[in-house]
Design a protein around this motif. Structure first.
Motif, PDB file in Angstrom:
ATOM      1  N   SER A  91       9.988  -5.932   1.264  1.00 31.41           N
ATOM      2  CA  SER A  91       9.462  -6.256  -0.068  1.00 31.41           C
ATOM      3  C   SER A  91      10.396  -7.179  -0.847  1.00 31.41           C
ATOM      4  O   SER A  91       9.970  -7.853  -1.779  1.00 31.41           O
ATOM      5  CB  SER A  91       9.210  -4.976  -0.873  1.00 31.41           C
ATOM      6  N   THR A 113      11.559 -13.282   0.282  1.00 31.12           N
ATOM      7  CA  THR A 113      10.700 -14.348  -0.219  1.00 31.12           C
ATOM      8  C   THR A 113      10.675 -15.462   0.817  1.00 31.12           C
ATOM      9  O   THR A 113      11.500 -15.497   1.733  1.00 31.12           O
ATOM     10  CB  THR A 113      11.205 -14.909  -1.559  1.00 31.12           C
ATOM     11  N   ASN A 125      -6.887  -4.314  -6.410  1.00 32.04           N
ATOM     12  CA  ASN A 125      -5.451  -4.294  -6.702  1.00 32.04           C
ATOM     13  C   ASN A 125      -4.636  -3.784  -5.526  1.00 32.04           C
ATOM     14  O   ASN A 125      -3.469  -4.144  -5.362  1.00 32.04           O
ATOM     15  CB  ASN A 125      -5.176  -3.433  -7.948  1.00 32.04           C
ATOM     16  N   ASN A 149      -1.256  -8.139  -3.322  1.00 31.69           N
ATOM     17  CA  ASN A 149      -0.089  -8.832  -2.775  1.00 31.69           C
ATOM     18  C   ASN A 149      -0.344  -9.364  -1.373  1.00 31.69           C
ATOM     19  O   ASN A 149       0.118 -10.453  -1.014  1.00 31.69           O
ATOM     20  CB  ASN A 149       1.124  -7.900  -2.776  1.00 31.69           C
ATOM     21  N   ASP A 150      -1.088  -8.602  -0.579  1.00 32.64           N
ATOM     22  CA  ASP A 150      -1.407  -9.044   0.781  1.00 32.64           C
ATOM     23  C   ASP A 150      -2.267 -10.305   0.762  1.00 32.64           C
ATOM     24  O   ASP A 150      -2.031 -11.248   1.529  1.00 32.64           O
ATOM     25  CB  ASP A 150      -2.135  -7.937   1.545  1.00 32.64           C
ATOM     26  N   ALA A 164      -2.506 -12.543  -1.668  1.00 35.23           N
ATOM     27  CA  ALA A 164      -1.721 -13.661  -2.178  1.00 35.23           C
ATOM     28  C   ALA A 164      -0.793 -14.214  -1.103  1.00 35.23           C
ATOM     29  O   ALA A 164      -0.599 -15.428  -1.000  1.00 35.23           O
ATOM     30  CB  ALA A 164      -0.915 -13.226  -3.400  1.00 35.23           C
ATOM     31  N   ALA A 165      -0.241 -13.329  -0.288  1.00 28.97           N
ATOM     32  CA  ALA A 165       0.715 -13.759   0.736  1.00 28.97           C
ATOM     33  C   ALA A 165       0.084 -14.649   1.798  1.00 28.97           C
ATOM     34  O   ALA A 165       0.769 -15.475   2.416  1.00 28.97           O
ATOM     35  CB  ALA A 165       1.357 -12.543   1.395  1.00 28.97           C
ATOM     36  N   ASN A 219      -3.696 -12.008 -11.365  1.00 29.45           N
ATOM     37  CA  ASN A 219      -2.499 -11.491 -10.705  1.00 29.45           C
ATOM     38  C   ASN A 219      -2.349 -12.039  -9.286  1.00 29.45           C
ATOM     39  O   ASN A 219      -1.241 -12.319  -8.824  1.00 29.45           O
ATOM     40  CB  ASN A 219      -2.565  -9.961 -10.656  1.00 29.45           C
ATOM     41  N   ILE A 220      -3.463 -12.205  -8.581  1.00 32.55           N
ATOM     42  CA  ILE A 220      -3.431 -12.732  -7.212  1.00 32.55           C
ATOM     43  C   ILE A 220      -3.233 -14.246  -7.215  1.00 32.55           C
ATOM     44  O   ILE A 220      -2.366 -14.778  -6.507  1.00 32.55           O
ATOM     45  CB  ILE A 220      -4.730 -12.364  -6.473  1.00 32.55           C
ATOM     46  N   GLN A 265       0.167 -15.927  -7.998  1.00 37.32           N
ATOM     47  CA  GLN A 265       1.154 -15.865  -6.916  1.00 37.32           C
ATOM     48  C   GLN A 265       0.902 -16.930  -5.851  1.00 37.32           C
ATOM     49  O   GLN A 265       1.842 -17.398  -5.212  1.00 37.32           O
ATOM     50  CB  GLN A 265       1.107 -14.502  -6.226  1.00 37.32           C
TER      51      GLN A 265
END
Length: 211
Positions: A24, A27, A124, A128-129, A131-132, A168-169, A172
Motif C-alpha cells: 500500500s 507508488t 468504494n 483504488n483498484d 484507479a490503479a 475519488n476514482i 487518482q
C-alpha cells in the motif's frame, strides 16, 4: 528493500501486516522495485497476490513471460479452486492495465455483483483498484454510471454519493486540471459538480491517464 529481505523471518501475524503495508505504501515512482530481481523476491517472500498487486503499479514494465503467466492464471480461474479469488481479481486488474477485453468484462461483472450486495456504496470497495488500472473503459464506466449520476444515500452513520465516489476514482487516474480548477466553485457545490461534469463531456474521447 529491508522489509522485502527480512519478511521471511517475521512471525505469521507480522508477515500479513508488513506485506499489506509494504504494497500500500508503493507508488509508480518507486521504479527500482520493478527490477526483475526485486519482483522475484517479492513473489517468493510475500506471495502471488502481493506480487500481482505490485505488478499493477508497474504494468508498463511487464514482459512477455510475466504476461503469459498472468493470462494463464486468469483463463484457468474457474478450474483453479486452490487459488484465492483475490488473486484472480488481481490478475484481472493486471490484464486490464493491458486493455484485455475479457479481463475488463470480468472486472465490470464483479463490480456489479458487489453492488448487488452492498448497494451503490459498493463501488468504494473497488475504488483504488479501478484507479490503479488506468484503464479507459473502466474509467468511462465510472464517468457514465457514477460521475453523471445524482444518486445519494445518507443516514446517521455514513453516507454515499455517486458523484463523490466517481471523483475519488477519477482524481487518482485521470490527468486533468478540472478537479483543481473546480475550487473556484467551492461555495457552490451544484456549480462545482456541473463544471466537472461538463469538462468530462467536452473531453470524453481525449482525456489522458496519469502516469
Amino acid at each position: 528493500m529491508y522489509i522485502i529481505k527480512t519478511h521471511p523471518y517475521f512471525n505469521d501475524e507480522f508477515k500479513a501486516g508488513s506485506s499489506q503495508s509494504f504494497v500500500s505504501s508503493l507508488t509508480a515512482s518507486d521504479k527500482k522495485i520493478a527490477k526483475k530481481r526485486n519482483l522475484k523476491m517479492i513473489r517468493r517472500n510475500f506471495g502471488l497476490e502481493s506480487y500481482l498487486k505490485v505488478l499493477v503499479l508497474f504494468s508498463k514494465s511487464i514482459h512477455g513471460k510475466q504476461k503469459k503467466e498472468i493470462e494463464n492464471l486468469f483463463k484457468n480461474k474457474d478450474s483453479l479452486s486452490l487459488v484465492p479469488k483475490s488473486t484472480i481479481w488481481q490478475s484481472a486488474l493486471l490484464l486490464s492495465t493491458q486493455n484485455d477485453t475479457t479481463a475488463e468484462n470480468y472486472v465490470l461483472k464483479k463490480i456489479n455483483e458487489g453492488m448487488q450486495v452492498f448497494g451503490r456504496m459498493g463501488i468504494n470497495k473497488f475504488a483504488n483498484d479501478l484507479a490503479a488500472t488506468r484503464n479507459r473503459r473502466l474509467m468511462d464506466y465510472i464517468i457514465d454510471d457514477f460521475l453523471m449520476s445524482d444518486y445519494k444515500f445518507w443516514d446517521i452513520d455514513y453516507g454515499h454519493s455517486d458523484f463523490g465516489a466517481a471523483e475519488n476514482i477519477l482524481i487518482q487516474a485521470v490527468d486533468s486540471p478540472v478537479f483543481d480548477d473546480s475550487i473556484k466553485f467551492a461555495d457552490d457545490e451544484v456549480k462545482r459538480i456541473a463544471y466537472i461534469r461538463q469538462w468530462f463531456r467536452d473531453n470524453r474521447n481525449t482525456y489522458k491517464m496519469k502516469p
